[in-house]
Write a protein that holds these residues in place. Structure first.
Motif, PDB file in Angstrom:
ATOM      1  N   GLU A  66       0.828  -1.189   0.000  1.00  0.00           N
ATOM      2  CA  GLU A  66       0.000   0.000   0.000  1.00  0.00           C
ATOM      3  C   GLU A  66       0.871   1.250   0.000  1.00  0.00           C
ATOM      4  N   SER A  69       2.455   1.583  -3.541  1.00  0.00           N
ATOM      5  CA  SER A  69       1.541   1.980  -4.614  1.00  0.00           C
ATOM      6  C   SER A  69       1.393   3.490  -4.675  1.00  0.00           C
ATOM      7  N   THR A  77      -0.497   3.064 -11.794  1.00  0.00           N
ATOM      8  CA  THR A  77      -1.615   2.843 -10.880  1.00  0.00           C
ATOM      9  C   THR A  77      -2.930   2.768 -11.636  1.00  0.00           C
ATOM     10  N   GLU A  81      -5.479  -0.421 -11.990  1.00  0.00           N
ATOM     11  CA  GLU A  81      -6.897  -0.345 -11.623  1.00  0.00           C
ATOM     12  C   GLU A  81      -7.779  -0.843 -12.761  1.00  0.00           C
ATOM     13  N   ALA A  84      -7.484  -4.640 -13.088  1.00  0.00           N
ATOM     14  CA  ALA A  84      -8.197  -5.305 -11.991  1.00  0.00           C
ATOM     15  C   ALA A  84      -9.699  -5.281 -12.228  1.00  0.00           C
ATOM     16  N   GLU A 114       1.503  -4.447  -8.967  1.00  0.00           N
ATOM     17  CA  GLU A 114       0.367  -3.635  -8.522  1.00  0.00           C
ATOM     18  C   GLU A 114      -0.963  -4.320  -8.829  1.00  0.00           C
ATOM     19  N   ASN A 117      -1.411  -7.008  -6.298  1.00  0.00           N
ATOM     20  CA  ASN A 117      -1.829  -6.434  -5.013  1.00  0.00           C
ATOM     21  C   ASN A 117      -3.323  -6.154  -4.999  1.00  0.00           C
ATOM     22  N   LYS A 118      -3.830  -5.660  -6.106  1.00  0.00           N
ATOM     23  CA  LYS A 118      -5.261  -5.346  -6.177  1.00  0.00           C
ATOM     24  C   LYS A 118      -6.117  -6.608  -6.233  1.00  0.00           C
ATOM     25  N   SER A 422     -11.807   2.293   1.367  1.00  0.00           N
ATOM     26  CA  SER A 422     -11.038   1.053   1.358  1.00  0.00           C
ATOM     27  C   SER A 422     -11.997  -0.129   1.363  1.00  0.00           C
ATOM     28  N   VAL A 454     -11.963  -3.040  -6.703  1.00  0.00           N
ATOM     29  CA  VAL A 454     -11.772  -3.525  -5.325  1.00  0.00           C
ATOM     30  C   VAL A 454     -12.496  -4.858  -5.191  1.00  0.00           C
TER      31      VAL A 454
END
Length: 529
Positions: A66, A69, A77, A81, A84, A114, A117-118, A422, A454
């Motif tokens: 986190e 990123s 980034t 996104e 993802a 990244e 991570n997502k 979040s 998310v």
């Protein structure tokens, strides 16, 4: 066979592993969310590093990722996104191949990491993306991307797949101590303590010789996984042999016993530390104050604060934060505000955690206007607000059934810099609407979350599916249950029982049987990557 057993060949039924290798010269063995700030709060990375130094990295990868990123180029980034989002709507491996082949993105190690991570809440999805990336011409995974995948798979307890990844990393010379600490952490979280110990033992077999700092990280991992009794056993055994504990070692145990509200063991360890000639520093005092606050012995905590000052040991910002939060939670608002003023006068940096503690204190006393006044003060001083600030306010609004105000605050978050909701924020709001029997609004927020890439976790799926069953929206409930399985998330038993019962009541025996078979397969069959 699990990761550690495969690599060490130790018997699975051994009750207590040997802590030392015959051939080794070194030992080879290792909150209430809205009440108190965690001792190693992710809001304050500098505090993390000051508490245990090398051992702080036992919180590896999620917190670190986190942080990282935030320093990535904006285009990386944004690309992550977008990828993802795409992948979350195409969860099967065959779809991922076609989706990624058609999107034409230029792969870089930072982009791949990244994305992983997502996808950390979607282990199967992360694995499929990882496999697609490694097939691309000119691309090679590095240690960080492997570790990100291991984190994701560890969350769904796919330790056999993790074993295969470790073998691959070994063949490519990518294994590091961080990799082992991450696996240890996941074993410990899964309450597989013997496996965690055996994993620590395997480090030296891979040319990674454990040092005292590594043992501290191991202790830290066990304590943060609520395995402080095992950590104490390791500590006592190692101290009899070759391990010389330092103040970090004792601080880790003090924190662990404090989290367990075992003040008698905390005092015992503290006295042992003193007997070894180690004087408590500001961090140690802070841990003890935190323990008393968590045990709701606030007068004693305040007394420990004054003892600390009397010893010319300057309180840290975390000490002030702890006391403000604890006093505020007991509606001792005036005392909490006195400590806030003391923190200002002391010269400690007024960072977001302290302000958030004050916001929480006002919320506990239902003084929301004052809480928002502090939020405005944070803006003026350039220290926030952040998503944690709003999460605190949301918690208290929802607790007092002020749903409309809570949803208004939630909507405001997306418009404010550094306050993007979040996963925990989305979970709170979805659960709020489910409890209010507004499953339509819960679905709306869910879709907004997915549109931002998310991914939900097991608890969030459970809340939504249970509500859909109550509303008799069984097609939607089955759809989300299937999505959960596709992600590799193992549903808790009571969740499927609720869904199965609703299906049977509505004459959908075939659907219940099909889902039962799929669930049985995912429980018995490990992921093959």
């Amino acid at each position: 066979m699990g990761f550690a057993q495969i690599l060490t060949g130790l018997p699975r039924n051994s009750r207590k592993p040997n802590f030392f290798s015959k051939n080794s010269s070194l030992p080879i063995r290792l909150h209430a969310y809205f009440l108190l700030p965690p001792l190693l709060s992710t809001e304050n990375p500098s505090l993390q590093r000051s508490v245990h130094s090398n051992s702080c990295n036992a919180r590896v990868f999620i917190d670190a990722n986190e942080e990282n990123s935030q320093s990535l180029p904006n285009h990386t980034t944004k690309d992550a996104e977008n990828i993802a989002k795409l992948l979350s709507t195409h969860p099967t491996s065959s779809n991922i191949e076609s989706v990624m082949d058609s999107c034409g993105v230029e792969l870089t190690p930072s982009l791949v990491t990244e994305v992983l991570n997502k996808l950390r809440n979607g282990g199967v999805l992360a694995l499929s993306f990882f496999r697609w990336a490694e097939k691309q011409k000119g691309f090679k995974h590095n240690t960080v991307s492997y570790n990100a995948l291991i984190e994701s798979l560890g969350k769904i307890k796919q330790f056999k797949m993790i074993t295969e990844l470790v073998k691959s990393m070994k063949s490519k010379g990518l294994l590091t101590k961080d990799t082992f600490m991450l696996i240890i952490r996941r074993y410990a979280r899964a309450r597989k303590v013997n496996e965690a110990i055996r994993t620590f033992q395997t480090m030296e077999k891979f040319g990674l010789k454990p040092e005292s700092s590594d043992f501290n990280r191991f202790l830290d991992t066990l304590c943060k996984s609520r395995q402080v009794k095992h950590a104490q056993e390791m500590f006592d055994e190692m101290r009899k042999r070759r391990f010389t504990p330092d103040i970090k070692s004792y601080s880790i145990l003090l924190e662990g016993w404090g989290q367990e509200l075992n003040l008698s063991m905390l005092h015992k360890v503290y006295q042992e530390m003193k007997d070894e000639g180690l004087e408590p520093d500001a961090v140690t005092h802070g841990i003890i104050i935190h323990a008393y606050c968590k045990a709701r012995k606030l007068d004693e905590a305040v007394e420990k604060f004054h003892e600390m000052v009397a010893r010319n040991c300057k309180p840290t910002s975390h000490v002030y934060c702890t006391l403000i939060s604890a006093l505020g939670s007991e509606k001792r608002l005036n005392e909490a505000l006195e400590f806030f003023e003391m923190s200002k006068a002391s010269g400690v940096p007024l960072e977001a955690p302290i302000y958030n503690a004050v916001v929480g204190s006002y919320c506990w006393s239902l003084r929301f206007n004052d809480a928002f006044r502090i939020v405005d003060e944070m803006r003026r001083h350039g220290v926030g607000p952040n998503s944690r600030t709003y999460d605190i306010i949301l918690h208290h609004l929802i607790k007092h059934q002020r749903t409309k105000e809570a949803y208004s605050v939630f909507q405001r978050m997306s418009k404010e810099e550094c306050c993007e909701p979040s996963l925990s924020t989305y979970e709170v709001i979805v659960r709020m609407f489910c409890d209010e029997e507004r499953v339509d609004m819960a679905m709306k927020v869910w879709n907004e979350m997915k549109a931002k890439g998310v991914l939900p976790g097991m608890h969030m799926y459970s809340a939504l599916i249970n509500s859909l069953c109550e509303e008799n929206k069984l097609d939607d409930a089955c759809k989300f249950f299937q999505e959960m399985l596709d992600m590799g998330i193992r549903p808790p038993g009571p969740l499927f029982s609720t869904l199965k019962e609703a299906l049977l009541v509505n004459g959908k025996e075939d659907t219940a049987s099909i889902l039962a078979q799929k669930l049985d397969r995912i429980r018995k069959t490990p992921i093959i990557g």
